[in-house]
Write a protein that holds these residues in place. Structure first.
Motif, PDB file in Angstrom:
ATOM      1  N   GLU A   1     -13.447   4.833  12.041  1.00 21.79           N
ATOM      2  CA  GLU A   1     -14.226   3.658  11.630  1.00 21.79           C
ATOM      3  C   GLU A   1     -13.429   2.790  10.661  1.00 21.79           C
ATOM      4  N   ALA A   2     -12.646   3.428   9.799  1.00 21.83           N
ATOM      5  CA  ALA A   2     -11.784   2.678   8.879  1.00 21.83           C
ATOM      6  C   ALA A   2     -10.768   1.862   9.658  1.00 21.83           C
ATOM      7  N   ILE A   3     -10.168   2.483  10.669  1.00 22.76           N
ATOM      8  CA  ILE A   3      -9.186   1.768  11.500  1.00 22.76           C
ATOM      9  C   ILE A   3      -9.821   0.556  12.159  1.00 22.76           C
TER      10      ILE A   3
ATOM     11  N   THR B   1      -6.947 -15.314  12.819  1.00 23.56           N
ATOM     12  CA  THR B   1      -7.693 -16.498  13.266  1.00 23.56           C
ATOM     13  C   THR B   1      -7.724 -17.557  12.170  1.00 23.56           C
ATOM     14  N   LEU B   2      -7.868 -17.110  10.917  1.00 19.26           N
ATOM     15  CA  LEU B   2      -7.923 -18.021   9.774  1.00 19.26           C
ATOM     16  C   LEU B   2      -6.533 -18.396   9.255  1.00 19.26           C
ATOM     17  N   ASN B   3      -5.501 -17.786   9.844  1.00 19.44           N
ATOM     18  CA  ASN B   3      -4.110 -18.012   9.443  1.00 19.44           C
ATOM     19  C   ASN B   3      -3.903 -17.727   7.954  1.00 19.44           C
ATOM     20  N   ASP B   4      -4.465 -16.615   7.499  1.00 20.06           N
ATOM     21  CA  ASP B   4      -4.356 -16.207   6.097  1.00 20.06           C
ATOM     22  C   ASP B   4      -3.352 -15.060   6.006  1.00 20.06           C
ATOM     23  N   GLN B   5      -2.122 -15.397   5.693  1.00 15.89           N
ATOM     24  CA  GLN B   5      -1.037 -14.413   5.691  1.00 15.89           C
ATOM     25  C   GLN B   5      -1.267 -13.303   4.667  1.00 15.89           C
ATOM     26  N   ARG B   6      -1.836 -13.651   3.525  1.00 18.68           N
ATOM     27  CA  ARG B   6      -2.082 -12.652   2.476  1.00 18.68           C
ATOM     28  C   ARG B   6      -3.055 -11.584   2.969  1.00 18.68           C
ATOM     29  N   GLN B   7      -4.155 -12.015   3.578  1.00 22.20           N
ATOM     30  CA  GLN B   7      -5.149 -11.063   4.069  1.00 22.20           C
ATOM     31  C   GLN B   7      -4.645 -10.286   5.289  1.00 22.20           C
ATOM     32  N   ILE B   8      -3.778 -10.913   6.081  1.00 29.18           N
ATOM     33  CA  ILE B   8      -3.158 -10.189   7.193  1.00 29.18           C
ATOM     34  C   ILE B   8      -2.346  -9.031   6.626  1.00 29.18           C
ATOM     35  N   ALA B   9      -1.580  -9.303   5.573  1.00 33.24           N
ATOM     36  CA  ALA B   9      -0.752  -8.261   4.948  1.00 33.24           C
ATOM     37  C   ALA B   9      -1.619  -7.159   4.340  1.00 33.24           C
ATOM     38  N   ILE B  10      -2.693  -7.536   3.658  1.00 34.14           N
ATOM     39  CA  ILE B  10      -3.584  -6.548   3.037  1.00 34.14           C
ATOM     40  C   ILE B  10      -4.212  -5.664   4.111  1.00 34.14           C
ATOM     41  N   GLY B  11      -4.770  -6.295   5.147  1.00 35.21           N
ATOM     42  CA  GLY B  11      -5.399  -5.531   6.225  1.00 35.21           C
ATOM     43  C   GLY B  11      -4.409  -4.637   6.948  1.00 35.21           C
ATOM     44  N   SER B  12      -3.196  -5.155   7.184  1.00 33.87           N
ATOM     45  CA  SER B  12      -2.160  -4.376   7.875  1.00 33.87           C
ATOM     46  C   SER B  12      -1.730  -3.171   7.044  1.00 33.87           C
ATOM     47  N   ASN B  13      -1.590  -3.363   5.732  1.00 32.23           N
ATOM     48  CA  ASN B  13      -1.216  -2.248   4.853  1.00 32.23           C
ATOM     49  C   ASN B  13      -2.295  -1.172   4.820  1.00 32.23           C
ATOM     50  N   CYS B  14      -3.552  -1.595   4.758  1.00 35.80           N
ATOM     51  CA  CYS B  14      -4.658  -0.628   4.765  1.00 35.80           C
ATOM     52  C   CYS B  14      -4.687   0.127   6.095  1.00 35.80           C
ATOM     53  N   LEU B  15      -4.488  -0.602   7.187  1.00 36.55           N
ATOM     54  CA  LEU B  15      -4.474   0.008   8.509  1.00 36.55           C
ATOM     55  C   LEU B  15      -3.341   1.027   8.624  1.00 36.55           C
ATOM     56  N   LYS B  16      -2.172   0.653   8.143  1.00 35.87           N
ATOM     57  CA  LYS B  16      -1.011   1.548   8.189  1.00 35.87           C
ATOM     58  C   LYS B  16      -1.280   2.835   7.403  1.00 35.87           C
ATOM     59  N   GLU B  17      -1.920   2.697   6.246  1.00 31.64           N
ATOM     60  CA  GLU B  17      -2.219   3.864   5.414  1.00 31.64           C
ATOM     61  C   GLU B  17      -3.147   4.845   6.132  1.00 31.64           C
ATOM     62  N   VAL B  18      -4.163   4.311   6.811  1.00 31.23           N
ATOM     63  CA  VAL B  18      -5.102   5.182   7.527  1.00 31.23           C
ATOM     64  C   VAL B  18      -4.412   5.836   8.721  1.00 31.23           C
ATOM     65  N   LEU B  19      -3.595   5.067   9.430  1.00 29.97           N
ATOM     66  CA  LEU B  19      -2.862   5.637  10.565  1.00 29.97           C
ATOM     67  C   LEU B  19      -1.920   6.747  10.093  1.00 29.97           C
ATOM     68  N   GLN B  20      -1.331   6.576   8.901  1.00 29.96           N
ATOM     69  CA  GLN B  20      -0.486   7.629   8.332  1.00 29.96           C
ATOM     70  C   GLN B  20      -1.313   8.867   8.012  1.00 29.96           C
ATOM     71  N   GLN B  21      -2.512   8.658   7.482  1.00 27.95           N
ATOM     72  CA  GLN B  21      -3.403   9.789   7.197  1.00 27.95           C
ATOM     73  C   GLN B  21      -3.699  10.588   8.459  1.00 27.95           C
ATOM     74  N   GLN B  22      -3.825   9.888   9.576  1.00 34.17           N
ATOM     75  CA  GLN B  22      -4.118  10.552  10.842  1.00 34.17           C
ATOM     76  C   GLN B  22      -2.858  11.126  11.487  1.00 34.17           C
ATOM     77  N   GLY B  23      -1.683  10.814  10.912  1.00 28.00           N
ATOM     78  CA  GLY B  23      -0.430  11.294  11.467  1.00 28.00           C
ATOM     79  C   GLY B  23       0.016  10.510  12.686  1.00 28.00           C
ATOM     80  N   ARG B  24      -0.508   9.296  12.832  1.00 26.64           N
ATOM     81  CA  ARG B  24      -0.193   8.473  14.005  1.00 26.64           C
ATOM     82  C   ARG B  24       0.964   7.519  13.738  1.00 26.64           C
ATOM     83  N   VAL B  25       1.458   7.478  12.499  1.00 25.47           N
ATOM     84  CA  VAL B  25       2.600   6.605  12.167  1.00 25.47           C
ATOM     85  C   VAL B  25       3.658   7.441  11.499  1.00 25.47           C
TER      86      VAL B  25
END
Length: 148
Positions: free
Chosen positions: A110-112, A124-148
């Motif tokens: 659900e976090a992913i 969609t909003l072309n907000d690079q800062r929020q893209i980076a924040i969301g991508s970093n959070c996503l990467k962290e969860v994927l690492q927790q799952q051992g998928r990265v």
């Protein structure tokens, strides 16, 4: 949430201020000779936005206090309001908060999903800062799952 559970002074002050605004608007409408439904619709939008702000703040405080179940419930209500208002900017912030709650609860799938939505909306909003924040959070969860 019960009124007895609101222990943060800033949140309580926001709620009280919003309630004062609602009471004043209702009193003003009662004094009008004719019903002005367009103004009532505007007030409904205004108060929906105010409620969204209060719910968002309360959800974040509960998350920071470790009350994840309560935070999730409040943030879900906030999410529904933001969807109804069409507020994409706020929606992605709430999704990010929900993603963090899901992550803390161990609900990684659900976090992913939440973080992926943050990235999509931010693109969609072309907000690079929020893209980076969301991508970093996503990467962290994927690492927790051992998928990265």
């Amino acid at each position: 949430m019960k009124s007895s559970e609101v222990t943060n002074r800033a949140i309580a002050a926001e709620i009280a201020e919003d309630l004062d605004d609602i009471i004043l608007a209702a009193q003003w409408l009662q004094r009008q000779e004719t019903a002005d439904y367009s103004f009532a619709d505007f007030l409904n939008l205004f108060f929906s936005e105010s409620l969204r702000n209060v719910l968002d703040s309360l959800g974040r405080v509960l998350r920071q206090q470790g009350s994840f179940d309560q935070a999730e419930a409040i943030l879900q209500r906030c999410y529904v309001l933001e969807e109804a208002l069409g507020d994409q900017h706020s929606l992605r912030i709430t999704l990010n908060s929900l993603g963090l709650v899901f992550q803390k609860q161990g609900r990684l799938d659900e976090a992913i999903e939440a973080f992926q939505q943050v990235v999509e909306i931010s693109q969609t909003l072309n907000d690079q800062r929020q893209i980076a924040i969301g991508s970093n959070c996503l990467k962290e969860v994927l690492q927790q799952q051992g998928r990265v």
